[in-house]
Scaffold this motif. Sequence first.
Motif, mmCIF file in Angstrom:
data_model
loop_
_atom_site.group_PDB
_atom_site.id
_atom_site.type_symbol
_atom_site.label_atom_id
_atom_site.label_comp_id
_atom_site.label_asym_id
_atom_site.label_seq_id
_atom_site.Cartn_x
_atom_site.Cartn_y
_atom_site.Cartn_z
ATOM 1 N N TYR A 4 0.816 -1.208 0.000
ATOM 2 C CA TYR A 4 0.000 0.000 0.000
ATOM 3 C C TYR A 4 0.850 1.258 0.000
ATOM 4 C CZ TYR A 4 -4.120 -2.801 0.908
ATOM 5 O OH TYR A 4 -5.141 -3.704 0.789
ATOM 6 N N ALA A 5 0.410 2.235 -0.767
ATOM 7 C CA ALA A 5 0.968 3.582 -0.739
ATOM 8 C C ALA A 5 -0.147 4.504 -0.248
ATOM 9 C CB ALA A 5 1.469 3.970 -2.128
ATOM 10 N N LYS A 6 -0.005 5.782 -0.454
ATOM 11 C CA LYS A 6 -1.008 6.733 0.050
ATOM 12 C C LYS A 6 -2.378 6.542 -0.609
ATOM 13 C CE LYS A 6 1.749 9.234 2.679
ATOM 14 N NZ LYS A 6 1.691 9.169 4.096
ATOM 15 N N VAL A 114 6.047 3.207 -8.212
ATOM 16 C CA VAL A 114 7.465 2.898 -8.383
ATOM 17 C C VAL A 114 8.139 2.773 -7.018
ATOM 18 C CG1 VAL A 114 9.677 3.796 -9.240
ATOM 19 C CG2 VAL A 114 7.660 3.799 -10.721
ATOM 20 N N ALA A 115 7.829 3.680 -6.098
ATOM 21 C CA ALA A 115 8.399 3.583 -4.751
ATOM 22 C C ALA A 115 7.995 2.270 -4.090
ATOM 23 C CB ALA A 115 7.958 4.778 -3.900
ATOM 24 N N SER A 116 6.755 1.849 -4.292
ATOM 25 C CA SER A 116 6.279 0.583 -3.724
ATOM 26 C C SER A 116 7.035 -0.603 -4.311
ATOM 27 C CB SER A 116 4.781 0.416 -3.982
ATOM 28 O OG SER A 116 4.046 1.443 -3.354
ATOM 29 N N VAL A 148 11.477 9.451 -6.589
ATOM 30 C CA VAL A 148 11.696 8.238 -5.810
ATOM 31 C C VAL A 148 13.143 8.170 -5.315
ATOM 32 C CG1 VAL A 148 11.646 5.701 -5.880
ATOM 33 C CG2 VAL A 148 9.808 7.015 -6.926
ATOM 34 N N GLY A 149 14.042 8.917 -5.947
ATOM 35 C CA GLY A 149 15.431 8.960 -5.504
ATOM 36 C C GLY A 149 16.424 8.307 -6.437
ATOM 37 N N PHE A 150 15.977 7.905 -7.632
ATOM 38 C CA PHE A 150 16.903 7.329 -8.606
ATOM 39 C C PHE A 150 17.938 8.385 -8.990
ATOM 40 C CE2 PHE A 150 13.786 4.129 -8.812
ATOM 41 C CZ PHE A 150 14.257 3.053 -9.551
ATOM 42 N N TRP A 179 18.772 3.996 -1.033
ATOM 43 C CA TRP A 179 17.334 3.887 -0.765
ATOM 44 C C TRP A 179 17.024 4.470 0.603
ATOM 45 C CZ3 TRP A 179 12.847 3.600 -2.834
ATOM 46 C CH2 TRP A 179 11.747 3.131 -2.133
ATOM 47 N N LYS A 180 16.066 5.362 0.623
ATOM 48 C CA LYS A 180 15.605 5.950 1.874
ATOM 49 C C LYS A 180 14.138 5.587 2.044
ATOM 50 C CE LYS A 180 18.739 9.915 1.922
ATOM 51 N NZ LYS A 180 19.705 9.406 1.018
ATOM 52 N N PRO A 181 13.712 5.344 3.261
ATOM 53 C CA PRO A 181 12.281 5.071 3.466
ATOM 54 C C PRO A 181 11.444 6.187 2.858
ATOM 55 C CG PRO A 181 13.509 4.723 5.481
ATOM 56 C CD PRO A 181 14.464 5.343 4.505
ATOM 57 N N GLN A 182 10.435 5.787 2.131
ATOM 58 C CA GLN A 182 9.593 6.743 1.413
ATOM 59 C C GLN A 182 8.320 7.035 2.212
ATOM 60 O OE1 GLN A 182 10.382 8.053 -1.812
ATOM 61 N NE2 GLN A 182 12.383 7.234 -1.347
ATOM 62 N N SER A 183 8.477 7.482 3.441
ATOM 63 C CA SER A 183 7.315 7.657 4.317
ATOM 64 C C SER A 183 6.340 8.689 3.773
ATOM 65 C CB SER A 183 7.769 8.053 5.725
ATOM 66 O OG SER A 183 8.513 9.242 5.683
ATOM 67 N N ARG A 184 6.838 9.630 2.995
ATOM 68 C CA ARG A 184 5.921 10.622 2.427
ATOM 69 C C ARG A 184 5.120 10.041 1.262
ATOM 70 N NH1 ARG A 184 10.202 11.146 -0.706
ATOM 71 N NH2 ARG A 184 10.081 12.246 -2.680
ATOM 72 N N ILE A 185 5.559 8.885 0.755
ATOM 73 C CA ILE A 185 4.889 8.250 -0.380
ATOM 74 C C ILE A 185 4.155 6.981 0.045
ATOM 75 C CG2 ILE A 185 5.243 7.198 -2.641
ATOM 76 C CD1 ILE A 185 7.716 9.007 -2.954
ATOM 77 N N LEU A 186 4.861 6.137 0.805
ATOM 78 C CA LEU A 186 4.297 4.849 1.194
ATOM 79 C C LEU A 186 3.570 4.964 2.524
ATOM 80 C CD1 LEU A 186 7.359 2.622 0.314
ATOM 81 C CD2 LEU A 186 5.323 2.977 -1.057
#
Length: 187
Positions: A4-6, A114-116, A148-150, A179-186
């Motif tokens: 799940y994402a947002k 993509v982040a997921s 996403v940070g690529f 890779w950083k946790p994508q808390s703003r996305i996921l």
Amino acid sequence: MKIYAKRIYIRRLQMDDADQLLELLIRNKSFLQPLEPLRQESYYTLEWQKESLEKVQYDWEHDVGYGFGIYLNNGRLIGRVNISNISRGAWESCTIGYLLDEPLNGQGFMTEAVASAVHYCFNDAGLHRVQSAVMPHNAASIRVLEKVGFRYEGFAEYYLKINGNWEHHNIYSMTREYWKPQSRILN
């Protein structure tokens, strides 16, 4: 298994997704044509999509690819994220490609998807590197990867045959180290 994402979730594509997948591809045929390999007319049939979903299942079972559907929370299929070309051993790498229903472009859904998928690659599949190739004029896709940070790695001339022509591509990658946790996305 759902990730799940947002506003969306991704999950492994299943055979019962064939009808929705076909509708998505037909609806977006002219939009996707300049961004993909040439497709035979038979590609836009239920039979072809069922065969492609059989390959998705095979790839998952043999750890050579992961085909995800992108779904709104109401269960509507709105796109795909494909993890392919998985290489194990010293490389532990893969490539990522994606598509989204044209009316939903520019709203952040693909960034979430993509982040997921990258989260899955690093946290569930044990991969070390995810790579993407994007035509330099595809600004929307480049924005997704950058959000996403690529990281941009370089320019590849005549890299992929897209819409009947060998096209140059920019190469982007994400490694576990960046890779950083994508808390703003996921979620």
